[in-house]
Design a protein around this motif. Structure first.
Motif, PDB file in Angstrom:
ATOM      1  N   HIS A   1       5.385  18.149  -5.693  1.00  0.00           N
ATOM      2  CA  HIS A   1       5.266  17.763  -4.476  1.00  0.00           C
ATOM      3  C   HIS A   1       4.939  18.640  -3.300  1.00  0.00           C
ATOM      4  O   HIS A   1       5.006  18.269  -2.128  1.00  0.00           O
ATOM      5  CB  HIS A   1       6.671  17.057  -4.099  1.00  0.00           C
ATOM      6  CG  HIS A   1       7.099  16.158  -5.289  1.00  0.00           C
ATOM      7  ND1 HIS A   1       6.347  14.990  -5.431  1.00  0.00           N
ATOM      8  CD2 HIS A   1       8.142  15.926  -6.106  1.00  0.00           C
ATOM      9  CE1 HIS A   1       6.958  14.198  -6.350  1.00  0.00           C
ATOM     10  NE2 HIS A   1       7.946  14.579  -6.673  1.00  0.00           N
TER      11      HIS A   1
ATOM     12  N   ASN B   1      -0.628  15.347  -5.631  1.00  0.00           N
ATOM     13  CA  ASN B   1       0.024  15.031  -6.733  1.00  0.00           C
ATOM     14  C   ASN B   1      -0.942  14.717  -7.892  1.00  0.00           C
ATOM     15  O   ASN B   1      -0.433  14.768  -8.987  1.00  0.00           O
ATOM     16  CB  ASN B   1       0.880  13.663  -6.332  1.00  0.00           C
ATOM     17  CG  ASN B   1       1.696  13.129  -7.560  1.00  0.00           C
ATOM     18  OD1 ASN B   1       1.624  12.117  -8.161  1.00  0.00           O
ATOM     19  ND2 ASN B   1       2.781  14.211  -7.829  1.00  0.00           N
TER      20      ASN B   1
ATOM     21  N   THR C   1      11.891  20.320  -8.042  1.00  0.00           N
ATOM     22  CA  THR C   1      10.567  19.833  -8.463  1.00  0.00           C
ATOM     23  C   THR C   1      10.073  20.090  -9.870  1.00  0.00           C
ATOM     24  O   THR C   1      10.601  21.472 -10.341  1.00  0.00           O
ATOM     25  CB  THR C   1       9.252  19.919  -7.289  1.00  0.00           C
ATOM     26  OG1 THR C   1       8.190  19.598  -7.732  1.00  0.00           O
ATOM     27  CG2 THR C   1       9.491  21.488  -7.351  1.00  0.00           C
TER      28      THR C   1
ATOM     29  N   SER D   1       0.124  19.837  -0.657  1.00  0.00           N
ATOM     30  CA  SER D   1       0.607  18.898  -1.744  1.00  0.00           C
ATOM     31  C   SER D   1      -0.547  18.143  -2.363  1.00  0.00           C
ATOM     32  O   SER D   1      -1.426  17.601  -1.323  1.00  0.00           O
ATOM     33  CB  SER D   1       1.497  17.963  -1.404  1.00  0.00           C
ATOM     34  OG  SER D   1       2.003  17.116  -2.311  1.00  0.00           O
TER      35      SER D   1
END
Length: 246
Positions: A30, A113, A7, A111
């Motif tokens: 993520h 984003n 990631t 998470s």
């Protein structure tokens, strides 16, 4: 059993661990905030120490195990180390304050984003000097307040519902929020927010252009945001980074 995660991440902080390793706090694309150990990173032969330096934007591979507090980094590659930020004291101060907010106001392994993209975007703005560092910090602070569920309601009077305008002063208290001048006069328990400060907060919330502001108004605005978060999150102790660079 461990899961291999690859990631993009921003390094929020690091600390020495044992004789040769580092513990890093990452905000990942993520997986949200992740604490991890980088074994052997302090060895003279290791390049990882420079790659996982605080503030860097990296691509990282780590082994994730739900039952483990510290994940294990296997490799990392540099995406950006933001040289313009690190060569300017004012930019460094406010960029580190951004990292501190993310570190202290987000939950491990949750998470988000949008927040990750917002973090990378604001660091890019710092690097490219899009606005003054203090204003960029304020913009991110307001964004983070919204993303963490404490959105500031600033467009309408909380008592009468009248539209609040950025050219006018307003009233505020913790329990009710912002009120118009008329309700400020007719109700007790509100502090007055002068027109310049209210305009600053209003423009931040509504993503408006900010020009010709006095440094004091920007500082007062950031102090107001800090106090706002303290009122909503009692465990929040304030922003230490801004004091470290004085």
């Amino acid at each position: 059993m461990s899961e291999i995660i690859k990631t993009s991440a921003v390094v929020l902080g690091k600390m020495n661990y044992s004789d040769s390793s580092l513990i890093v706090t990452l905000y990942t694309e993520h997986n949200g905030k992740v604490s991890a150990i980088v074994k052997g990173a302090r060895s003279p032969k290791s390049k990882l120490s420079m790659i996982v330096d605080t503030l860097n934007h990296i691509e990282v591979i780590f082994y994730k195990k739900e039952s483990r507090e510290l994940q294990i980094v296997s490799s990392a590659d540099l995406i950006s180390h933001y040289p313009n930020i690190k060569s300017d004291l004012e930019s460094t101060k406010y960029a580190f304050a951004v990292l501190e907010l993310v570190r202290n106001l987000t939950i491990e392994n949750e998470s988000n984003n949008r927040l990750f993209k917002g973090l990378v975007k604001i660091l890019d703005h710092f690097e490219n000097k899009k606005e003054t560092p203090a204003i960029l910090f304020a913009r991110f602070f307001m964004f983070l307040i919204t993303e963490t569920g404490y959105e500031m309601m600033i467009d309408k009077c909380s008592i009468c519902g009248k539209q609040l305008l950025p050219e006018q002063s307003a009233g505020y208290n913790f329990s009710s929020g912002f009120v118009c001048n008329e309700c400020l006069q007719s109700h007790s328990g509100f502090e007055k927010i002068d027109s310049e400060l209210f305009k600053f907060l209003y423009c931040l919330k509504n993503k408006k252009i900010l020009n010709g502001l006095k440094a004091k108004i920007i500082d007062d605005g950031n102090s107001f945001l800090e106090r706002y978060v303290k009122e909503h999150i009692p465990d929040f102790k304030g922003i230490q980074s801004l004091n470290l660079f004085k």
